[in-house]
Design an enzyme around this catalytic site. Structure first.
Site, PDB file in Angstrom:
ATOM      1  CG  ASP A  27      -2.243   0.782   0.886  1.00 59.28           C
ATOM      2  OD1 ASP A  27      -2.448   1.130  -0.292  1.00 59.28           O
ATOM      3  OD2 ASP A  27      -3.026   1.041   1.804  1.00 59.28           O
ATOM      4  CG  HIS A 226       0.648   3.205   3.525  1.00 53.40           C
ATOM      5  ND1 HIS A 226       0.508   2.010   4.189  1.00 53.40           N
ATOM      6  CD2 HIS A 226      -0.574   3.517   3.049  1.00 53.40           C
ATOM      7  CE1 HIS A 226      -0.751   1.622   4.091  1.00 53.40           C
ATOM      8  NE2 HIS A 226      -1.428   2.521   3.412  1.00 53.40           N
TER       9      HIS A 226
END
Length: 533
Positions: A27, A226
């Protein structure tokens, strides 16, 4: 990146006695070649699997069958740093019709042949079709990325070589490089502090109880998520990340204070005795608040509101110093945030910055003593800064070899030169902003935390005429520029430095007009840089 991976590996090793061989990082919004180098050469991973790459890059790779590559992230280390990399063919989603987790857009497997919607053969054929699209053959089993990688390795085939980044292009998820810059700055500062604190912690001997650097390391590892460091988390989530960092930093400060007390008090080769000195740090310097320098000193007067003092180094030698008046922008920020932090306003307003040159051995520290001057003559090593008065069309600034010239009419930088090196460059600096696109569609989303997408117009200049104030002294000259009510900049030229320090205070960015603004500063010079910064 190294600390976060080390922390995670340590946890897995201690809890499961396993060492990971595969990176599963689907991701994050693209990967730099540094990631491949670290995982391949330094950490010993065999492969890395990820999902987010530029959409055009993915389309090309699906077409020429290069979604799987040997990724060589370091030119220096060559093949010794390479890693097998696999980019997913459809983002991080399963093949169409097989998203059993979070979507209603699939046909469940119905294996009861007494019911009318029995579909085992159909779903098996769908599965085989999806597998044939990717691999060309089918061998179905419960698997893991490690098993997949081993099977690929056993096939003894070659893959294309990649040496550059997997980062997004154009407006495709590039907003996160600048979103929430305060969080990014906080993490960067604490990462360096964590390293220094950890060195001191082990230099004196890590304790089995009491404060340690682990909590800060853990918070720094967590914020590598992230949606954390990128600035794309919701605000209440970001607040939680920052709170964890602050708690970890506070505990690390206690480690540093104890270590320094120990190091200055123990005998050579001996154990630490009880601390004879209490050390305090100033974690709120970003809002110009440091109680240690505002407490009363022996004759009952606060340090920061007086100019009659002397600075000595650890050998007792007097050090030249310069006082610079605190500007109103800094004072206002200080008053606002100190009240928010403490719940009360600071008792006094400091009048000066104290500037003096220090030297630090690596790794180590030095000590400087600030005290009231005993005699009038003794205080002459401290100089009050003076305000410059423009005499010509341009104002020359800088106490050393580096000089900067500012226009006395526009208040803007026009030239810089170095009398020592001969560098002489006409240069201009401006502040501008891109107006963010609003509304948005699936094909052209609005500018947001993830995506930098201006509305297509050229950036708007903030100001062409800038009020200017020049502060001069023997150690440093300062140029104060008020580009607008919400952009204030201080440029500092030190006597012994061949570069200028630029400090800017931006915000709150006005949005009363309903337009989001992406603020930039632009340097214009005549250098042939070939677009390389």
């Amino acid at each position: 990146m190294i600390d976060q991976t080390t922390l995670g590996h340590g946890l897995i090793k201690s809890q499961f006695n396993k060492v990971p061989r595969v990176g599963w990082q689907i991701d994050p919004f693209g990967h730099s070649a540094v990631q491949a180098y670290l995982l391949g050469a330094e950490i010993g991973f065999d492969s890395m699997h990820f999902a987010r790459i530029d959409y055009q890059d993915r389309a090309n790779r699906k077409n020429d069958k290069s979604l799987e590559v040997i990724w060589r992230g370091s030119r220096t280390f060559g093949s010794s740093s390479q890693i097998f990399a696999n980019a997913f063919p459809v983002h991080y989603s399963p093949p169409e019709g097989f998203n059993f987790e979070v979507s209603n857009d699939f046909e469940p497997v119905q294996d009861n042949n007494l019911l009318y919607d029995y579909n085992v053969e159909k779903r098996v054929n769908d599965f085989i079709g999806a597998a044939m699209t990717q691999d060309g053959r089918v061998n179905a089993l419960y698997s893991t990325p490690s098993i997949y990688m081993d099977a690929k390795n056993a096939a003894n085939v070659s893959w294309p070589l990649k040496t550059d980044d997997y980062l997004p292009k154009d407006a495709y998820w590039t907003g996160f490089f600048t979103s929430r810059p305060a969080l990014k700055g906080y993490v960067r500062m604490l990462s360096g502090y964590h390293l220094a604190a950890r060195q001191l912690e082990f230099l004196v001997g890590r304790r089995s109880s009491g404060p340690s650097t682990y909590r800060l390391g853990d918070a720094l590892g967590l914020v590598q998520h992230h949606d954390a460091l990128t600035g794309t988390a919701k605000q209440h989530t970001t607040n939680d990340y920052e709170k964890r960092l602050a708690i970890g930093a506070s505990e690390a400060e206690a480690v540093v204070d104890n270590a320094l007390s120990c190091l200055v008090s123990k005998k050579p080769g001996g154990q630490c005795s009880l601390p004879v000195l209490n050390f305090n740090q100033c974690p709120l310097l970003n809002i110009s608040f440091c109680p240690a320098t505002e407490e009363d000193i022996p004759d009952g007067k606060s340090l920061v509101t007086d100019s009659n003092f002397v600075i000595r180094d650890s050998s007792g030698h007097t050090v030249e110093a310069q006082l610079i008046d605190l500007d109103n922008v800094t004072i206002n920020l200080r008053n606002f945030y100190v009240k928010a932090y403490l719940g009360l306003s600071p008792q006094q307003i400091p009048k000066y910055w104290i500037v003096f040159q220090v030297s630090l051995p690596p790794p180590g520290w030095n000590t400087y003593f600030i005290s009231k001057a005993a005699t009038e003559g003794e205080s002459k090593t401290s100089f009050l800064s003076t305000l410059g008065d423009p005499q010509n069309d341009t104002i020359e600034v800088g106490p050393g070899d580096l000089k900067m010239l500012f226009s006395s009419t526009s208040g803007q930088l026009v030239r810089m030169f170095n009398s020592k090196t001969g560098v002489d460059v006409p240069v201009q600096q401006s502040y501008l902003y891109y107006s963010s696109s609003i509304g948005g569609t699936d094909d052209s989303p609005a500018s947001n935390l993830y995506i930098f997408r201006p509305n297509g117009a050229h950036p708007t200049i903030v100001s062409r005429k800038v009020p200017l104030k020049v502060v001069r002294g023997p150690l440093v000259d300062e140029v104060h520029q008020q580009f607008s009510s919400w952009i204030y900049q201080v440029t500092r030229l030190h006597k012994d430095k061949e570069h200028a320090d630029v400090e800017f205070t931006i915000g709150p960015i006005p949005t009363d007009d309903g337009v989001g603004k992406e603020v930039i500063t632009q340097m214009t010079a005549n250098m042939a840089t070939e677009k390389t910064f």
